[in-house]
Every structure is written in C-alpha cells, then in structure tokens.
Design a protein around this motif. Sequence first.
Motif, short mmCIF file in Angstrom:
data_model
loop_
_atom_site.label_atom_id
_atom_site.label_comp_id
_atom_site.label_asym_id
_atom_site.label_seq_id
_atom_site.Cartn_x
_atom_site.Cartn_y
_atom_site.Cartn_z
N PHE A 160 42.87 35.94 29.49
CA PHE A 160 42.96 35.30 30.81
C PHE A 160 43.86 36.11 31.72
O PHE A 160 44.90 36.62 31.31
CB PHE A 160 43.52 33.90 30.63
N VAL A 161 43.44 36.20 32.99
CA VAL A 161 44.26 36.87 34.00
C VAL A 161 44.70 35.88 35.08
O VAL A 161 45.89 35.71 35.34
CB VAL A 161 43.48 38.03 34.66
N ALA A 162 43.73 35.22 35.71
CA ALA A 162 44.04 34.29 36.79
C ALA A 162 42.85 33.38 37.02
O ALA A 162 41.72 33.72 36.64
CB ALA A 162 44.39 35.03 38.08
N ALA A 163 43.10 32.24 37.66
CA ALA A 163 42.02 31.30 37.95
C ALA A 163 42.38 30.45 39.15
O ALA A 163 43.56 30.36 39.52
CB ALA A 163 41.72 30.42 36.74
N LEU A 164 41.37 29.83 39.73
CA LEU A 164 41.60 28.90 40.82
C LEU A 164 40.54 27.81 40.79
O LEU A 164 39.53 27.91 40.09
CB LEU A 164 41.58 29.63 42.17
N ARG A 165 40.83 26.75 41.53
CA ARG A 165 39.85 25.70 41.76
C ARG A 165 39.19 25.99 43.09
O ARG A 165 39.85 26.39 44.04
CB ARG A 165 40.53 24.32 41.81
N TRP A 166 37.86 25.80 43.17
CA TRP A 166 37.13 26.18 44.38
C TRP A 166 37.54 25.32 45.56
O TRP A 166 37.41 25.74 46.72
CB TRP A 166 35.63 26.11 44.14
N THR A 167 38.00 24.11 45.33
CA THR A 167 38.55 23.28 46.40
C THR A 167 40.03 23.05 46.09
O THR A 167 40.45 23.09 44.95
CB THR A 167 37.84 21.92 46.50
N GLY A 168 40.81 22.86 47.12
CA GLY A 168 42.23 22.69 46.90
C GLY A 168 42.96 24.02 46.86
O GLY A 168 42.42 25.07 47.22
N ILE A 169 44.20 23.97 46.41
CA ILE A 169 45.04 25.16 46.46
C ILE A 169 45.56 25.60 45.10
O ILE A 169 46.39 26.50 45.01
CB ILE A 169 46.24 24.92 47.40
N SER A 170 45.08 24.99 44.03
CA SER A 170 45.62 25.30 42.71
C SER A 170 45.22 26.70 42.26
O SER A 170 44.05 27.07 42.30
CB SER A 170 45.13 24.28 41.69
N THR A 171 46.21 27.47 41.83
CA THR A 171 45.97 28.78 41.24
C THR A 171 46.78 28.89 39.95
O THR A 171 47.79 28.21 39.78
CB THR A 171 46.37 29.92 42.18
N TYR A 172 46.32 29.76 39.06
CA TYR A 172 46.93 29.90 37.74
C TYR A 172 46.97 31.38 37.40
O TYR A 172 46.02 32.12 37.71
CB TYR A 172 46.09 29.14 36.70
N TYR A 173 48.04 31.80 36.75
CA TYR A 173 48.21 33.21 36.41
C TYR A 173 48.74 33.37 34.99
O TYR A 173 49.55 32.58 34.52
CB TYR A 173 49.20 33.88 37.36
N ALA A 174 48.29 34.44 34.36
CA ALA A 174 48.91 34.84 33.10
C ALA A 174 50.29 35.41 33.40
O ALA A 174 50.51 36.01 34.45
CB ALA A 174 48.05 35.90 32.41
N ASP A 175 51.21 35.25 32.48
CA ASP A 175 52.57 35.73 32.68
C ASP A 175 52.59 37.23 32.96
O ASP A 175 53.42 37.71 33.75
CB ASP A 175 53.44 35.43 31.45
N ALA A 176 51.68 37.96 32.34
CA ALA A 176 51.69 39.43 32.47
C ALA A 176 51.38 39.91 33.88
O ALA A 176 51.69 41.06 34.22
CB ALA A 176 50.69 40.03 31.49
N VAL A 177 50.78 39.05 34.70
CA VAL A 177 50.37 39.49 36.04
C VAL A 177 51.07 38.72 37.16
O VAL A 177 50.88 39.06 38.34
CB VAL A 177 48.84 39.40 36.22
N LYS A 178 51.84 37.72 36.83
CA LYS A 178 52.53 36.93 37.86
C LYS A 178 53.40 37.83 38.72
O LYS A 178 54.13 38.68 38.23
CB LYS A 178 53.39 35.85 37.21
N GLY A 179 53.29 37.61 40.02
CA GLY A 179 54.08 38.40 40.95
C GLY A 179 53.44 39.72 41.34
O GLY A 179 53.88 40.38 42.28
N ARG A 180 52.40 40.14 40.61
CA ARG A 180 51.71 41.40 40.92
C ARG A 180 50.27 41.17 41.37
O ARG A 180 49.75 41.94 42.19
CB ARG A 180 51.70 42.31 39.69
N PHE A 181 49.62 40.16 40.83
CA PHE A 181 48.23 39.87 41.17
C PHE A 181 48.16 38.58 41.99
O PHE A 181 48.94 37.66 41.78
CB PHE A 181 47.40 39.67 39.90
#
Length: 122
Positions: free
Chosen positions: A45-66
């Motif tokens: 996993f790298v990152a994900a989002l919900r198509w509606t709303g503002i929720s986003t999710y990141y893997a620790d390895a990419v937080k702050g860079r992606f």
Amino acid sequence: QVQLVESGGGLVQAGGSLRLSCAASGRTFYTMGWFRQAPGKEREFVAALRWTGISTYYADAVKGRFTISRDNTKNTMYLEMSSLKPEDTAVYYCATHRAAIPPSDLSKYEYWGQGTQVTVSS
C-alpha cells in the motif's frame, strides 16, 4: 466494468519529483488507492482516498513526501511524489472498489490498472 489507466512513471534522480495519474472509466467507485511492487517484493500500500469527502490515507514510508488527490471532473486520481528515494523504485498500480473498504487492504480492491514503472536513481 471499470478501466484504470496509469501514466506518468519514468526515471528520476533521487530527490526529484514525479506525478502519476490514474484515469478511471466505467461504473462508479468509492475507494481508490495506489500500490507499488518492487522486484522480488510483495505489492504494498502507498496511499488511498475516498472519491467523495476529504479522507486520505498514507503508508508511513511515504507520509510527508507523497500527496494523493483526485479531479472528479476528469475521473482521475493523482499521486504527487517528491523527495524520491531509490527505495521508491517500483511498478505503481492504481486500484478501486465501489465501497468504503479498508484503504490499505489490497485484497479488497476489485479493479486494478496495468501499472507504471517508477525508477529512482541514486
């Protein structure tokens, strides 16, 4: 049927940036994610989002860079990657599901793109 087409991969030096795109067509979708697979390693996993709303999710390895984002008018999801490292080298895939699945669980995703290669040189 959903079709996902990734683009934007390439070769970049360490510290550089790239933007990946994932153009989606077909039925509706709700959760969209980016995953990557390096040679000899499992897809992760790298990152994900919900198509509606503002929720986003990141893997620790990419937080702050992606940064993951979307353009609803174009049915396109993006992954802005900066401060790239050689360990970010992988084939990057986008995936989608019509419901609110656990965003980092790749086994739950229904549809996958063909992948785009990202190579970061040191």
